[in-house]
Motif scaffolding. Sequence first.
Motif, PDB file in Angstrom:
ATOM      1  N   ASP A 138       0.823  -1.214   0.000  1.00 39.25           N
ATOM      2  CA  ASP A 138       0.000   0.000   0.000  1.00 39.25           C
ATOM      3  C   ASP A 138       0.857   1.264   0.000  1.00 39.25           C
ATOM      4  O   ASP A 138       0.575   2.211  -0.738  1.00 39.25           O
ATOM      5  CB  ASP A 138      -0.937   0.001   1.213  1.00 39.25           C
ATOM      6  CG  ASP A 138      -2.045  -1.042   1.098  1.00 39.25           C
ATOM      7  OD1 ASP A 138      -2.115  -1.715   0.050  1.00 39.25           O
ATOM      8  OD2 ASP A 138      -2.818  -1.195   2.055  1.00 39.25           O
ATOM      9  N   THR A 170      -5.364   2.012 -11.937  1.00 41.22           N
ATOM     10  CA  THR A 170      -4.937   2.451 -10.605  1.00 41.22           C
ATOM     11  C   THR A 170      -4.671   3.957 -10.568  1.00 41.22           C
ATOM     12  O   THR A 170      -5.005   4.615  -9.578  1.00 41.22           O
ATOM     13  CB  THR A 170      -3.678   1.700 -10.152  1.00 41.22           C
ATOM     14  OG1 THR A 170      -2.677   1.767 -11.171  1.00 41.22           O
ATOM     15  CG2 THR A 170      -3.986   0.254  -9.860  1.00 41.22           C
ATOM     16  N   LEU A 173      -7.991   5.761 -10.360  1.00 42.46           N
ATOM     17  CA  LEU A 173      -8.589   5.608  -9.032  1.00 42.46           C
ATOM     18  C   LEU A 173      -7.870   6.464  -7.999  1.00 42.46           C
ATOM     19  O   LEU A 173      -8.506   7.032  -7.097  1.00 42.46           O
ATOM     20  CB  LEU A 173      -8.572   4.135  -8.622  1.00 42.46           C
ATOM     21  CG  LEU A 173      -9.423   3.199  -9.495  1.00 42.46           C
ATOM     22  CD1 LEU A 173      -9.187   1.744  -9.101  1.00 42.46           C
ATOM     23  CD2 LEU A 173     -10.905   3.553  -9.406  1.00 42.46           C
ATOM     24  N   GLN A 177      -9.514  10.028  -6.083  1.00 43.58           N
ATOM     25  CA  GLN A 177      -9.433  10.221  -4.632  1.00 43.58           C
ATOM     26  C   GLN A 177      -8.654  11.486  -4.288  1.00 43.58           C
ATOM     27  O   GLN A 177      -8.994  12.191  -3.329  1.00 43.58           O
ATOM     28  CB  GLN A 177      -8.790   8.996  -3.986  1.00 43.58           C
ATOM     29  CG  GLN A 177      -9.651   7.740  -4.077  1.00 43.58           C
ATOM     30  CD  GLN A 177      -9.040   6.583  -3.309  1.00 43.58           C
ATOM     31  OE1 GLN A 177      -9.129   6.508  -2.075  1.00 43.58           O
ATOM     32  NE2 GLN A 177      -8.414   5.670  -4.024  1.00 43.58           N
ATOM     33  N   LEU A 198     -15.675  -0.163  -8.808  1.00 44.06           N
ATOM     34  CA  LEU A 198     -14.643   0.097  -7.808  1.00 44.06           C
ATOM     35  C   LEU A 198     -14.532   1.589  -7.514  1.00 44.06           C
ATOM     36  O   LEU A 198     -14.368   1.995  -6.350  1.00 44.06           O
ATOM     37  CB  LEU A 198     -13.302  -0.449  -8.287  1.00 44.06           C
ATOM     38  CG  LEU A 198     -12.133  -0.409  -7.309  1.00 44.06           C
ATOM     39  CD1 LEU A 198     -12.487  -1.017  -5.965  1.00 44.06           C
ATOM     40  CD2 LEU A 198     -10.921  -1.122  -7.919  1.00 44.06           C
ATOM     41  N   LYS A 201     -17.184   2.496  -5.133  1.00 43.74           N
ATOM     42  CA  LYS A 201     -16.880   2.028  -3.775  1.00 43.74           C
ATOM     43  C   LYS A 201     -15.828   2.891  -3.094  1.00 43.74           C
ATOM     44  O   LYS A 201     -15.817   3.010  -1.869  1.00 43.74           O
ATOM     45  CB  LYS A 201     -16.408   0.571  -3.823  1.00 43.74           C
ATOM     46  CG  LYS A 201     -17.499  -0.424  -4.174  1.00 43.74           C
ATOM     47  CD  LYS A 201     -16.951  -1.841  -4.214  1.00 43.74           C
ATOM     48  CE  LYS A 201     -18.054  -2.847  -4.542  1.00 43.74           C
ATOM     49  NZ  LYS A 201     -17.522  -4.228  -4.644  1.00 43.74           N
ATOM     50  N   LEU A 202     -14.943   3.504  -3.888  1.00 44.16           N
ATOM     51  CA  LEU A 202     -13.884   4.348  -3.333  1.00 44.16           C
ATOM     52  C   LEU A 202     -14.342   5.781  -3.094  1.00 44.16           C
ATOM     53  O   LEU A 202     -13.538   6.627  -2.710  1.00 44.16           O
ATOM     54  CB  LEU A 202     -12.664   4.322  -4.258  1.00 44.16           C
ATOM     55  CG  LEU A 202     -11.883   2.996  -4.272  1.00 44.16           C
ATOM     56  CD1 LEU A 202     -10.819   3.012  -5.360  1.00 44.16           C
ATOM     57  CD2 LEU A 202     -11.246   2.730  -2.912  1.00 44.16           C
ATOM     58  N   ASN A 301      -4.666   6.700   5.816  1.00 45.27           N
ATOM     59  CA  ASN A 301      -5.778   5.997   5.178  1.00 45.27           C
ATOM     60  C   ASN A 301      -6.808   6.953   4.565  1.00 45.27           C
ATOM     61  O   ASN A 301      -7.985   6.619   4.456  1.00 45.27           O
ATOM     62  CB  ASN A 301      -6.473   5.058   6.170  1.00 45.27           C
ATOM     63  CG  ASN A 301      -7.267   3.969   5.474  1.00 45.27           C
ATOM     64  OD1 ASN A 301      -6.908   3.515   4.389  1.00 45.27           O
ATOM     65  ND2 ASN A 301      -8.369   3.561   6.079  1.00 45.27           N
ATOM     66  N   LYS A 304      -7.367   5.340  -0.324  1.00 43.30           N
ATOM     67  CA  LYS A 304      -7.448   3.898  -0.097  1.00 43.30           C
ATOM     68  C   LYS A 304      -6.932   3.140  -1.330  1.00 43.30           C
ATOM     69  O   LYS A 304      -7.413   3.353  -2.445  1.00 43.30           O
ATOM     70  CB  LYS A 304      -8.887   3.509   0.214  1.00 43.30           C
ATOM     71  CG  LYS A 304      -9.436   4.251   1.437  1.00 43.30           C
ATOM     72  CD  LYS A 304     -10.827   3.806   1.805  1.00 43.30           C
ATOM     73  CE  LYS A 304     -11.416   4.659   2.917  1.00 43.30           C
ATOM     74  NZ  LYS A 304     -10.568   4.734   4.109  1.00 43.30           N
ATOM     75  N   VAL A 305      -5.959   2.260  -1.069  1.00 50.07           N
ATOM     76  CA  VAL A 305      -5.359   1.491  -2.159  1.00 50.07           C
ATOM     77  C   VAL A 305      -5.302  -0.004  -1.841  1.00 50.07           C
ATOM     78  O   VAL A 305      -4.860  -0.783  -2.679  1.00 50.07           O
ATOM     79  CB  VAL A 305      -3.924   2.002  -2.461  1.00 50.07           C
ATOM     80  CG1 VAL A 305      -3.961   3.433  -2.950  1.00 50.07           C
ATOM     81  CG2 VAL A 305      -3.020   1.879  -1.227  1.00 50.07           C
TER      82      VAL A 305
END
Length: 336
Positions: A138, A170, A173, A177, A198, A201-202, A301, A304-305
């Motif tokens: 992470d 990635t 995503l 964020q 995904l 969800k993130l 955190n 989130k990865v």
Amino acid sequence: MKAAVLKSGKIEVVEMPIPELKDKGAIVKISGCGLCGSDIVKLKHNSVPDGTVLGHEIVGEIVKIDSNSDFEVGDEIVMGHHVPCFECTYCFGENYSMCRKFKKTNIVPGGFSEYIYVSEDHLMNTVFRLTSAISEEDISFTEPLACCIRCVKRTQLDFNANVLVIGLGTIGLLMGQAVREFGFNAYGIDLIPERVELARKLGFEGAFRLGNLEETVSDMKLEVNPSGFDAIIMTSGADKALELAFAAVRDGGTINVFSSVKSDATAYPNNQIYYRELTVTSSYSSSPADLEDAFNFLQNNRVKVHGLTTVYPLEKLNEAITDTLSNKIMKAYIKL
């Protein structure tokens, strides 16, 4: 030591000498290194010479040091691989990744090896000591997340801006964020349904699957804003991504190019840029300040990865590259 060396367009694991500590700096034993899209681009386009060891998303442990920094033997670290001079025209203008020193500095030999030499400049500016229980997989996202953070900063968004991220690998995503961490609204779009889900969800405000371009853009505008998105960030360099960006951005909006494209890619539509007063900008890499932001976001955190990576041993680096290109996995982490 083992190292994955580029030979005739392929990666071959060979034995080579462990780097020596001839100047101030440190020798770092690599725990693992993330596989970056830029590594794959360099490999596919033969843009680096044979003998190169790729890899720069590094997590490791200091095993030898001669430094004025406060690092010590035994420190577990994550790091970036380029250091600006902070004194040139580019640095004064915060174009750190254009700094000539930035482009010349690197780690020796590269992250896909068991040991590297890290310079004193790196220790002072781009190396961070791990202080929490975050996994090495992470925390290895520090460097790519830092690049995304700088991209968001360079897009110069207004309060409550709606931002569409094209491409939800990635990097997409991470980008969405980062957009949200700076207080803006993140939307994403991709061809692959699992990646769209995904993104939702993130925490993306919305995520869409690209179908018919005209219908998809119409649906997005109906949900977000009839005028279009305030900004587009292109983490995909496909021709269709370019067409989508210009269709989805509002008049007076901004398109940030955060991806390389094919050399014969479609030309940018100059008349659209002119008559619609669009801003087309780009972002390439990160600064030490962006690395620090990314490190803190991951350790706390806030980005989130977890679960995005698939671990491969060094000997299966070629397999990791193939699996990444075929979209079999999201992200490879090469364990040394």
